[in-house]
Write a protein that holds these residues in place. Structure first.
Motif, PDB file in Angstrom:
ATOM      1  N   SER A  38       0.814  -1.210   0.000  1.00 10.85           N
ATOM      2  CA  SER A  38       0.000   0.000   0.000  1.00 10.85           C
ATOM      3  C   SER A  38       0.848   1.260   0.000  1.00 10.85           C
ATOM      4  CB  SER A  38      -0.936   0.007   1.218  1.00 10.85           C
ATOM      5  OG  SER A  38      -1.812  -1.096   1.186  1.00 10.85           O
ATOM      6  N   GLY A  39       2.068   1.168   0.500  1.00 12.52           N
ATOM      7  CA  GLY A  39       2.948   2.328   0.502  1.00 12.52           C
ATOM      8  C   GLY A  39       3.746   2.497  -0.780  1.00 12.52           C
ATOM      9  N   SER A  40       3.594   1.570  -1.733  1.00 11.32           N
ATOM     10  CA  SER A  40       4.421   1.603  -2.937  1.00 11.32           C
ATOM     11  C   SER A  40       4.134   2.822  -3.805  1.00 11.32           C
ATOM     12  CB  SER A  40       4.206   0.324  -3.761  1.00 11.32           C
ATOM     13  OG  SER A  40       4.596  -0.815  -3.028  1.00 11.32           O
ATOM     14  N   LEU A  41       2.871   3.084  -4.108  1.00  8.88           N
ATOM     15  CA  LEU A  41       2.554   4.197  -4.999  1.00  8.88           C
ATOM     16  C   LEU A  41       2.863   5.555  -4.366  1.00  8.88           C
ATOM     17  CD1 LEU A  41      -0.699   2.983  -6.799  1.00  8.88           C
ATOM     18  CD2 LEU A  41       1.642   3.035  -7.663  1.00  8.88           C
ATOM     19  N   PRO A  42       2.504   5.799  -3.093  1.00 12.27           N
ATOM     20  CA  PRO A  42       2.932   7.065  -2.487  1.00 12.27           C
ATOM     21  C   PRO A  42       4.448   7.247  -2.476  1.00 12.27           C
ATOM     22  CG  PRO A  42       1.180   6.079  -1.179  1.00 12.27           C
ATOM     23  CD  PRO A  42       1.584   5.059  -2.203  1.00 12.27           C
ATOM     24  N   ALA A  43       5.192   6.183  -2.170  1.00 11.16           N
ATOM     25  CA  ALA A  43       6.652   6.282  -2.161  1.00 11.16           C
ATOM     26  C   ALA A  43       7.194   6.513  -3.567  1.00 11.16           C
ATOM     27  CB  ALA A  43       7.263   5.010  -1.566  1.00 11.16           C
TER      28      ALA A  43
END
Length: 306
Positions: A38-43
């Motif tokens: 879930s943190g992949s796209l924001p990162a």
């Protein structure tokens, strides 16, 4: 031990016995994998503000590939059979190169909150490729939910005149398709190779090409890279490309692909929350409604997949 304590122990033992330790472990590992993803796209959104998307994709895969090589050497894993090389290449093209590159390119045109809505289609594309590769015959209701979910995504993309980008939306759709294929192939290989071995061998297969591509696309200077960009690179390299898949494929292997795969439906919610909290991006009501609608359609299609 009191009678009440014995009663509670009986209840707990009954629940664990029915659920099975493997099932519980699968759900826990699968949930950890989804939270990490879930943190992949924001990162990635943070990283592409400072880095070229091609360099970011090749470098993150190179870093993860070197770590995977260390894991394989440490545990002295046997080499895959020749018949497993083509599926491993498909996994590499889907989740090591295709999805990271296409999302990085898309995030130059759209916000991470906007792109996360498309993740609602990921379980659906995984199921479709599972049907195509496995020769299953889903019921007609499966295709009805599939079409409804696709129409919701298209309708949402067309309604966002101010912030949407046709280029970004098409890139995200392509990313979801190749990732679904990579997930389906990876899920099949998990039964043969094991959980973490699948992504490790896929990263190792791609490593020589990623190292060369990283060198070719490297910037002339790294001085423009902010601390947040380096942290984002570290996250997508270590967690998104390797650690997340270790938990995810282990969850699929121990808890069942069909059941644990349902946890992907939570990923858009986690991702939208992270985008709002970390990037201060606006999550409007229509985006939430669209995401919920897509998730409901995906849940319905998965229910009638067999």
């Amino acid at each position: 031990m009191t009678q009440a304590d014995r009663g509670w122990l009986t209840v707990v033992n009954t629940v664990v016995h029915k659920a099975g330790p493997g099932s519980l472990s699968g759900w826990i590992n699968g949930l950890l994998g989804v939270i990490i993803f879930s943190g992949s796209l924001p990162a990635t959104r943070v990283a592409v503000l400072a880095m070229d998307p091609f360099f970011l994709t090749f470098l993150r895969a190179s870093i993860a590939g070197l770590l995977a090589a260390g894991l394989i050497a440490t545990f002295r894993e046997k080499r895959p059979y020749r018949s497993q090389l083509v599926p491993l290449v498909i996994v590499a093209l889907g989740v090591v190169v295709g999805f990271p590159l296409l999302t990085a390119l898309a995030l130059q045109h759209v916000t991470s909150a906007h792109s996360i809505v498309f993740l609602g289609l990921l379980p659906l594309t995984t199921a479709i490729f599972g049907v195509l590769r496995g020769g299953e015959r889903p019921r007609p209701a499966f295709w009805i939910f599939s079409v409804l979910g696709s129409l919701l995504v298209v309708g949402f993309a067309l309604s966002q005149h101010a912030s949407a980008s046709l280029t970004g939306d098409l890139l995200m759709l392509a990313a979801i398709i190749v990732c679904g294929l990579g997930y389906a192939e990876g899920a099949k290989l998990t039964r043969e190779l094991g959980g973490w071995q699948v992504i490790s061998w896929a990263l190792l297969v791609a490593l020589p090409f990623m190292l060369i591509a990283s060198f070719i696309t490297r910037p002339q200077s790294f001085s423009a890279f902010s601390l947040s960009a380096w942290i984002a690179l570290g996250y997508v390299s270590l967690f998104s490309m390797l650690v997340g898949f270790i938990f995810w494929y282990k969850g699929l292997a121990t808890g069942g692909i069909a059941t644990v795969g349902q946890l992907q439906l939570l990923q858009p919610f986690f991702g939208l929350g992270l985008s709002a909290a970390l990037l201060h991006e606006t999550v409007d009501p229509l985006m939430l409604v669209s995401t919920l609608g897509v998730i409901l359609c995906v849940a319905g299609s998965r229910k009638f997949a067999r």
